[in-house]
Motif scaffolding. Structure first.
Motif, PDB file in Angstrom:
ATOM      1  N   ASP A   3       0.657   4.531   4.344  1.00 49.64           N
ATOM      2  CA  ASP A   3      -0.006   4.046   3.137  1.00 49.64           C
ATOM      3  C   ASP A   3       0.523   4.698   1.859  1.00 49.64           C
ATOM      4  N   SER A  37       4.994   3.329  -1.349  1.00 45.81           N
ATOM      5  CA  SER A  37       4.718   2.208  -2.247  1.00 45.81           C
ATOM      6  C   SER A  37       5.914   1.279  -2.417  1.00 45.81           C
ATOM      7  N   SER A  48       4.718   1.700 -11.841  1.00 49.59           N
ATOM      8  CA  SER A  48       4.493   0.922 -10.631  1.00 49.59           C
ATOM      9  C   SER A  48       3.008   0.902 -10.301  1.00 49.59           C
ATOM     10  N   SER A  62       1.757  -0.393  -7.526  1.00 50.43           N
ATOM     11  CA  SER A  62       1.637  -0.012  -6.117  1.00 50.43           C
ATOM     12  C   SER A  62       1.823   1.490  -5.944  1.00 50.43           C
ATOM     13  N   GLY A  63       2.692   2.090  -6.785  1.00 53.89           N
ATOM     14  CA  GLY A  63       2.864   3.539  -6.726  1.00 53.89           C
ATOM     15  C   GLY A  63       1.613   4.267  -7.151  1.00 53.89           C
ATOM     16  N   ASP A  93      -1.461   3.077  -6.937  1.00 51.10           N
ATOM     17  CA  ASP A  93      -2.440   2.890  -5.871  1.00 51.10           C
ATOM     18  C   ASP A  93      -2.180   3.840  -4.704  1.00 51.10           C
ATOM     19  N   ALA A  94      -0.897   4.055  -4.377  1.00 53.99           N
ATOM     20  CA  ALA A  94      -0.547   4.959  -3.275  1.00 53.99           C
ATOM     21  C   ALA A  94      -0.985   6.380  -3.581  1.00 53.99           C
ATOM     22  N   GLU A  95      -0.821   6.810  -4.825  1.00 53.97           N
ATOM     23  CA  GLU A  95      -1.244   8.162  -5.195  1.00 53.97           C
ATOM     24  C   GLU A  95      -2.766   8.288  -5.189  1.00 53.97           C
TER      25      GLU A  95
END
Length: 320
Positions: free
Chosen positions: A24, A27, A81, A83-84, A86-88
């Motif tokens: 998960d 990203s 990003s 998605s980046g 959200d990943a963090e």
């Protein structure tokens, strides 16, 4: 954010993609088939939240990619990003606090390499320190402290103990010992030349020096400052925020003590030699112990974060 670049043999590419694709904290993921000539294989690119860097790298190492291919890790300072982000957010921990042990170990090996550059910086810093003592100049003492390269090798001692890399421990000890011995020896010869020319006298060594007397008169504060400075230095080295290193360099009295040892030896002043030697040993011991303790705490904390992250992966993620 970390950018991980992998050269994977063909037989391992699918396993590498599976590890990254199910993570998960990843990203971004790209594969360029057949682009690697040495080793013959594929290029895999991934963007990984820094907080999960250790877990991802550990899984790739367990696969053996680094033996037949390579794993490169770069810090991405600026990125845009969603998605980046959200990943963090969904990865436990803080990116500023995260310790990427592969990076720490690599830097430790580089800092402990005994080469001409290291010896040159150590010698020049010690010579400047000796001049600072003769002139009783605190500004020159600070300059010598900043120029000295020894902190990297001292920090490597803690990394070696915490990560059980005993070869690194031996390299760090050798670099510190030979570095200080070489620097003191060269400075000793130059002091003798200065004494012969009449540029340096006995009064310069044993006279009143209120600005630099702390160099050869160690006390409890010498150890306390070394401990605090080393803890701050290790935090700066292992986190993504390295702004505190300069403060560390000008807080410990290792290089100035080495310069005073050379001065004392050239003029046969035993009190200067032994006082400065004790100051040097106190500072190195305090820094090594503090570095080890700080790294041990960081490893313990991030081991728990990894466990929390593993549990979180089994719960559905929802955007708030």
């Amino acid at each position: 954010m970390l950018h991980i670049r992998i050269l994977a043999p063909v037989a391992m590419t699918d396993a590498v993609i599976e590890i990254l694709n199910e993570e998960d904290a990843v990203s971004g993921l790209a594969v360029v088939r057949g682009s690697s000539l040495k080793p013959p294989g594929d290029l895999v690119l991934a963007h990984v939240a820094r907080e999960a860097g250790n877990d991802v790298i550990t899984r790739l190492r367990a696969l053996g990619v680094h033996r037949e291919g390579s794993i490169e890790i770069d810090e991405v300072r600026t990125w845009l990003s969603r998605s980046g982000f959200d990943a963090e957010v969904r990865t436990p921990g803080s990116s500023a606090d995260a310790v990427v042990w592969a990076d720490v170990a690599q830097r430790s090996y580089e800092e402990t390499e005994l080469n001409w550059t290291y010896l040159s910086f150590m010698t020049l810093a010690t010579v400047i320190a000796a001049i600072a003592i003769v002139l009783d100049s605190q500004i020159l003492v600070i300059g010598a402290m900043v120029l000295g390269p020894e902190f990297g090798a001292v920090a490597a001692l803690g990394v070696a103990l915490v990560r059980r890399r005993f070869v690194l421990f031996g390299l760090a000890i050798r670099t510190l010992v030979l570095g200080f011995v070489a620097a003191i020896a060269v400075t000793f010869v130059l002091v003798l030349v200065g004494r012969t020319l009449g540029w340096i006298t006995m009064d310069d060594v044993i006279g009143s020096r209120p600005g630099t007397a702390f160099i050869y008169t160690p006390d409890k504060w010498s150890f306390i400052v070394a401990v605090i400075a080393a803890a701050a230095g290790v935090l700066a080295l292992t986190s993504s925020k390295a702004g505190g290193l300069t403060g560390v360099f000008i807080s410990v009295t290792t290089v100035p003590a080495a310069g005073n040892i050379a001065l004392g030896a050239a003029f046969g002043v035993g009190s200067a030699i032994w006082g400065s030697t004790l100051q040097l040993l106190i500072n190195l011991t305090g820094m090594a112990l503090a570095g080890w303790a700080t790294l041990a705490v960081q490893q313990a904390v991030w081991s728990r974060v990894s466990v929390r992250r593993a549990r979180a992966l089994h719960r559905p993620y929802r955007m708030l």
